[in-house]
Write an enzyme that holds these catalytic residues in place. Structure first.
Site, short mmCIF file in Angstrom:
data_model
loop_
_atom_site.label_atom_id
_atom_site.label_comp_id
_atom_site.label_asym_id
_atom_site.label_seq_id
_atom_site.Cartn_x
_atom_site.Cartn_y
_atom_site.Cartn_z
N PHE A 11 0.92 -1.09 0.10
CA PHE A 11 -0.12 0.14 -0.04
C PHE A 11 0.93 1.11 0.02
O PHE A 11 0.60 2.21 0.65
CB PHE A 11 -0.84 -0.04 1.11
CG PHE A 11 -2.42 0.78 0.93
CD1 PHE A 11 -3.13 0.46 -0.33
CD2 PHE A 11 -2.77 1.56 1.97
CE1 PHE A 11 -4.09 1.04 -0.31
CE2 PHE A 11 -3.94 2.21 1.89
CZ PHE A 11 -5.02 1.88 0.78
N SER A 122 2.98 -6.62 -9.70
CA SER A 122 3.98 -5.63 -10.69
C SER A 122 5.26 -5.89 -10.06
O SER A 122 6.22 -5.19 -10.33
CB SER A 122 3.52 -4.20 -10.24
OG SER A 122 3.59 -4.05 -9.05
N LYS A 124 8.83 -7.47 -9.92
CA LYS A 124 9.72 -8.24 -10.83
C LYS A 124 10.51 -9.44 -10.30
O LYS A 124 10.66 -10.37 -11.01
CB LYS A 124 10.68 -7.06 -11.62
CG LYS A 124 9.90 -5.91 -12.23
CD LYS A 124 10.67 -4.88 -12.10
CE LYS A 124 9.79 -3.59 -12.04
NZ LYS A 124 10.19 -2.31 -11.54
N GLU A 208 13.29 4.20 -8.44
CA GLU A 208 12.79 3.42 -7.33
C GLU A 208 13.29 4.18 -6.01
O GLU A 208 14.10 4.92 -6.05
CB GLU A 208 13.56 1.98 -7.12
CG GLU A 208 13.20 1.22 -8.59
CD GLU A 208 11.76 0.71 -8.83
OE1 GLU A 208 11.19 0.48 -7.66
OE2 GLU A 208 11.47 0.71 -9.92
N LYS A 223 13.40 -6.67 -16.08
CA LYS A 223 12.35 -6.77 -17.11
C LYS A 223 12.50 -7.46 -18.56
O LYS A 223 11.55 -8.09 -18.98
CB LYS A 223 12.23 -5.15 -17.44
CG LYS A 223 11.31 -4.31 -16.11
CD LYS A 223 11.38 -2.92 -16.55
CE LYS A 223 10.97 -2.15 -15.19
NZ LYS A 223 11.15 -0.74 -15.35
N1 HSE Z 1 12.11 2.59 -11.72
C1 HSE Z 1 11.31 2.05 -12.81
C2 HSE Z 1 11.89 2.87 -14.20
C3 HSE Z 1 9.95 2.23 -12.60
O1 HSE Z 1 12.72 3.68 -13.84
O2 HSE Z 1 11.33 2.19 -15.07
C4 HSE Z 1 9.07 1.18 -13.45
O3 HSE Z 1 9.38 -0.21 -13.33
#
Ligand code: HSE
Length: 334
Positions: A11, A122, A124, A208, A223
């Protein structure tokens, strides 16, 4: 009307954005899909608020915004000190949403799937390290395990690779998957310093909380690993070759620009091979994205070249991917 029970883990900024969409679009989801989503629990690091009759999300947002933690909420609600594993086991829910940063969350994702609960995430690392195990379990049980928001926020690159192009063989993908590094590199072209623009990216909620993963290429690597798993088959982040943007000076960025080129952190994927590195690309390349955009160029045997481009970070943009997956899971369950 089909009722679907949802358990929300996380949250922070993304969790709150998801809660806002669920609240604001409740009627739209009922009318458009015939689905009544009921959030039966909300958890942050301070505790788990659980009410089988359904939680008032407006009040949850108010408590979090006022006191900074859910455990401050005493009025009418019980706050439990469950671990995520205990919460998954105890709370009767159809869909578990993970919008935490819990690196060990794969264990409770697996527990949820084994209890035949759908998982929407979401987060990763579970996929970047345990894809085969998690997706394998979900497929064996025919339980939805959905993760659109892990890559390119709500821009549906996972959906395209997982649910479309089913007769195609993907040959190669080149992609810019981290918005923080794009933001920093493009602002450095304008003469701004690395530290200054990193702070700006953090204040905008793009970077982040600990931005080292963005700068070092780890976030893009997670990713790219997830994209590889979907497009070519399972692999883990450990097998990728990752170089971040730490060594890129302002002079280098500006010099590239003077030659009509721009530097971006580019992921290159082929079967069994993932490379993340800063690369010079022409300014008219589809990969020359700006601000919080991401782009992926996908080459397949039948379709040729496909460009997917859109928001890759941001709160409502990430909520778009999460909520879309929640609806997909709800439709399958119902
Ligand atoms: N910190 C990540 C970025 C946020 O800059 O793409 C999205 O995952």
């Amino acid at each position: 009307m089909r009722g679907v029970k949802v358990s929300l883990f996380g949250f922070g900024n993304v969790g709150k954005a998801v809660a806002r969409v669920l609240l604001e679009k409740e009627r739209f989801f009922r009318e458009r899909y015939g689905i009544a989503l009921k959030v039966v629990s909300v958890a942050d690091t301070s505790g788990v608020v659980w009410l089988p009759e359904g939680i008032d999300l407006q009040e949850a947002l108010l408590v979090k915004e006022t006191f900074g933690k859910l455990s401050a909420w005493t009025n009418d609600y019980e706050v439990y000190n469950f671990t995520p594993e205990e919460a998954v086991e105890e709370i009767d829910a159809d869909i578990v949403i993970d919008v935490t940063n819990d690196g060990g969350a794969w264990e409770w994702h697996l527990a949820a799937l084994k209890a035949d609960k759908a998982v929407v995430t979401s987060n990763k690392p579970p996929l970047a390290f345990h894809y085969a195990e998690l997706v394998g379990e979900a497929e064996r049980r025919n339980v939805p395990y959905l993760f659109e928001a892990t890559v390119m926020a709500g821009t549906p690159v996972i959906g395209i690779l997982r649910e479309n192009l089913l007769g195609d063989t993907v040959e190669r993908i080149e992609a810019v998957l981290n918005a923080t590094t794009t933001f920093i590199l493009s602002r450095m072209e304008e003469g701004r310093t690395f530290d200054e623009v990193l702070r700006e990216a953090q204040s905008l909620g793009i970077a982040e909380r600990d931005p080292s993963g963005d700068i070092l290429g780890v976030d893009a690597g997670y990713k790219a690993t997830i994209l590889h798993c979907v497009a070519f088959g399972p692999i883990t982040f450990r097998e990728s070759r990752v170089k971040g943007i730490g060594g890129i000076s302002q002079e280098k960025v500006r010099e590239a620009r003077s030659r009509g080129r721009t530097i971006r952190l580019v992921a290159t994927l082929e079967r069994g091979k993932i490379t993340i590195e800063p690369r010079e690309i022409p300014v008219d390349s589809p990969l020359a994205v700006e601000s919080h955009e991401n782009a992926a160029v996908i080459w397949t045997d039948l379709l040729g070249e496909l460009v997917v481009k859109g928001a890759g970070a941001g709160l409502k943009e990430t909520a778009s991917g999460v909520v879309s997956d929640v609806i997909k899971a709800a439709l399958r369950i119902a």
